[in-house]
Design an enzyme around this catalytic site. Sequence first.
Site, PDB file in Angstrom:
ATOM      1  N   GLU A 415      -0.675   6.951 -25.377  1.00  0.00           N
ATOM      2  CA  GLU A 415      -0.279   5.619 -26.172  1.00  0.00           C
ATOM      3  C   GLU A 415      -1.507   4.708 -25.530  1.00  0.00           C
ATOM      4  O   GLU A 415      -1.637   4.442 -24.350  1.00  0.00           O
ATOM      5  CB  GLU A 415       0.942   5.196 -25.845  1.00  0.00           C
ATOM      6  CG  GLU A 415       2.111   5.896 -26.923  1.00  0.00           C
ATOM      7  CD  GLU A 415       3.476   4.914 -26.758  1.00  0.00           C
ATOM      8  OE1 GLU A 415       3.457   3.885 -26.358  1.00  0.00           O
ATOM      9  OE2 GLU A 415       4.336   5.729 -27.013  1.00  0.00           O
TER      10      GLU A 415
HETATM   11  C1  NOJ Z   1       5.477   2.043 -26.655  1.00  0.00           C
HETATM   12  C2  NOJ Z   1       6.513   2.660 -27.566  1.00  0.00           C
HETATM   13  O1  NOJ Z   1       6.500   3.986 -26.951  1.00  0.00           O
HETATM   14  C3  NOJ Z   1       6.044   2.689 -29.136  1.00  0.00           C
HETATM   15  O2  NOJ Z   1       7.068   3.095 -29.700  1.00  0.00           O
HETATM   16  C4  NOJ Z   1       5.604   1.395 -29.311  1.00  0.00           C
HETATM   17  O3  NOJ Z   1       5.255   1.270 -30.925  1.00  0.00           O
HETATM   18  C5  NOJ Z   1       4.261   0.923 -28.367  1.00  0.00           C
HETATM   19  N1  NOJ Z   1       4.895   1.030 -27.078  1.00  0.00           N
HETATM   20  C6  NOJ Z   1       3.700  -0.505 -28.881  1.00  0.00           C
HETATM   21  O4  NOJ Z   1       4.801  -1.569 -28.580  1.00  0.00           O
END
Ligand code: NOJ
Length: 586
Positions: A415
């Site tokens: 991410e």
């Molecule tokens: C981490 C989380 O895993 C995800 O679901 C979320 O959208 C993002 N952070 C952004 O806050």
Amino acid sequence: MTMLQWGILRPHHVLALVLCVSATEDFDWTKNERTSFYYGTFPTGFSWGVGSSAYQTEGAWNVDGKGISIWDAFSHKKGKIFLNDTADSSCEGYHKFKDDIALMKDMKLNHYRFSISWPRILPTGLKSEKINEKGIKYYSDLINMLLDNKITPIVTLYHWDLPQVLHEKYGGWHNISMVNYFNDFANLCFERFGNRVKYWITFNNPWSIAVEGYETGEHAPGLKLKGTGAYKAAHHIIKAHAKVWHTYDMQWRSKQKGLVGISLTADWGEPVDISNQRDIEAAERYIQFYLGWFATPLFHGDYPQVMKDYIGRKSGQQGLGASRLPVFSPQEKSYIKGTCDFLGLGHFTTRYVTLKNYPSGAGDNYFSDRDLAELVDPQWPDPGSEWLYSVPWGFRRLLNFVKTQYGNPMIYVTENGVSEKMLCTDLCDDWRMKYFKDYINEMLKAIKDGVNVKGYTAWSLLDSFEWDEGFSERFGLYYVDFRSKNKPRYPKASVHYYKRIISSNGFPNQREVESWKRKAVETCSSSNQLLAAAHAQHNVTTMLNILVDPLIGHMEMVTEIVVPTVCTLCILISAVFFMFLLRRRL
Ligand code: NOJ
């Protein structure tokens, strides 16, 4: 090298590093200041992807036999989510996954990271009670279609949507029985999907599950067990992860030849004053309480020493007989150690950190246990979420920290991305293009430093339900019009920008890279017009609905108002006409 040493990195250290690391020959370390840009490409085979999660995007919360999750229950309670939003329909990803794969294909992505909703395939959470074949079919079709389009699925087993029954009956992650129930669920996924899925992530961001779910209560299940809640939940999550890794290792690995990792999210913590030992130690604590809490047990077998010391000491001062941080037995330590085939890393932002003492007392909690204060530089760009400042150089430091602390593991960035506020309907998201450009560039520098990063996942494919913030923060590369029933997707400029990075496998040269933004903005202005037209049409429809619906529903009332108004108008017009005639005659 520990973070401590990173914190006091000086030019002569950098020079020494150049001499040690032969892989960095083509990388100009002397230009290693925070704002420099490095032109170059990623190793061949580097994997580019986008991510999503089930609860945030699928919708269809009670469709085709799906059970209820803690997030369904939590979001249905008033006052928990911004504007009381729920993800009942969200992006309708459950019904639109084919369209979404077409978007991914167009971007020429190598992988797609998504999560499986546990209650969609096991409605009560228990394998022994009921398997929902329709749910299995949904994920099976999704996986097949990804593979048909040469997109590798990276599958998260737990992105926060615990079956509600398991919470109600057992207290969710507070109960050790979750370890076996989660293992049964994972085993079922390996059995049904493992012939096609080769990358498994057990948990997404367990820090958030533990701290926000069981300590602050901002997230489902909303428990506020200060000082103990997070540590206990995390303890069971770590054990559950290890058990699932062993299950895969023993029963499936030789046949399926896949990998099992975890996705940990962490900010970087930079000492406020890099010449102040107390700040350096505070920053070290920040990151050990964040990333180290989970990574150290998985790579080294136990919690970070600094967590054991601080929480143990504070528990003693509170007069407790034992530390609030649970303890692993020697057998558990060796069972847990080494249970990570790759490390998934989520990263968004950075903090400056300084020492701040919290005297032990009634208010002890996870945050005060760390004895530190977090600061931000007001100059850092902050386009969306309150907590998310764009600080690209922190990413490189975090990646190097992982390399040195955990023996240079294989890393997939699971991410990384940035949001904008709900009301922003500008698809020409230049701040996001800049964020991706600079963060991805820092990742490239980290690879040149020798960090073993194999893939990158932009967060996220679509605007989606941002947990307690509802739909008010948009992380998507694609804008989703949530007001429209069909939830249409519109590409933001960053889609075009990310496509360029992917097709060039990095940043080939200055001239080319500088042209990308202009071209991306050109292409997004037509999408902007489309969106504006859709909004205008939506507004007209809404107006008509507002006008027509009440007219039909409350005909009597409206008639009462309209009839006198029409009469009055007629009288007025006749009067004006009469006056007009009169004046002409005179
Ligand atoms: C981490 C989380 O895993 C995800 O679901 C979320 O959208 C993002 N952070 C952004 O806050």
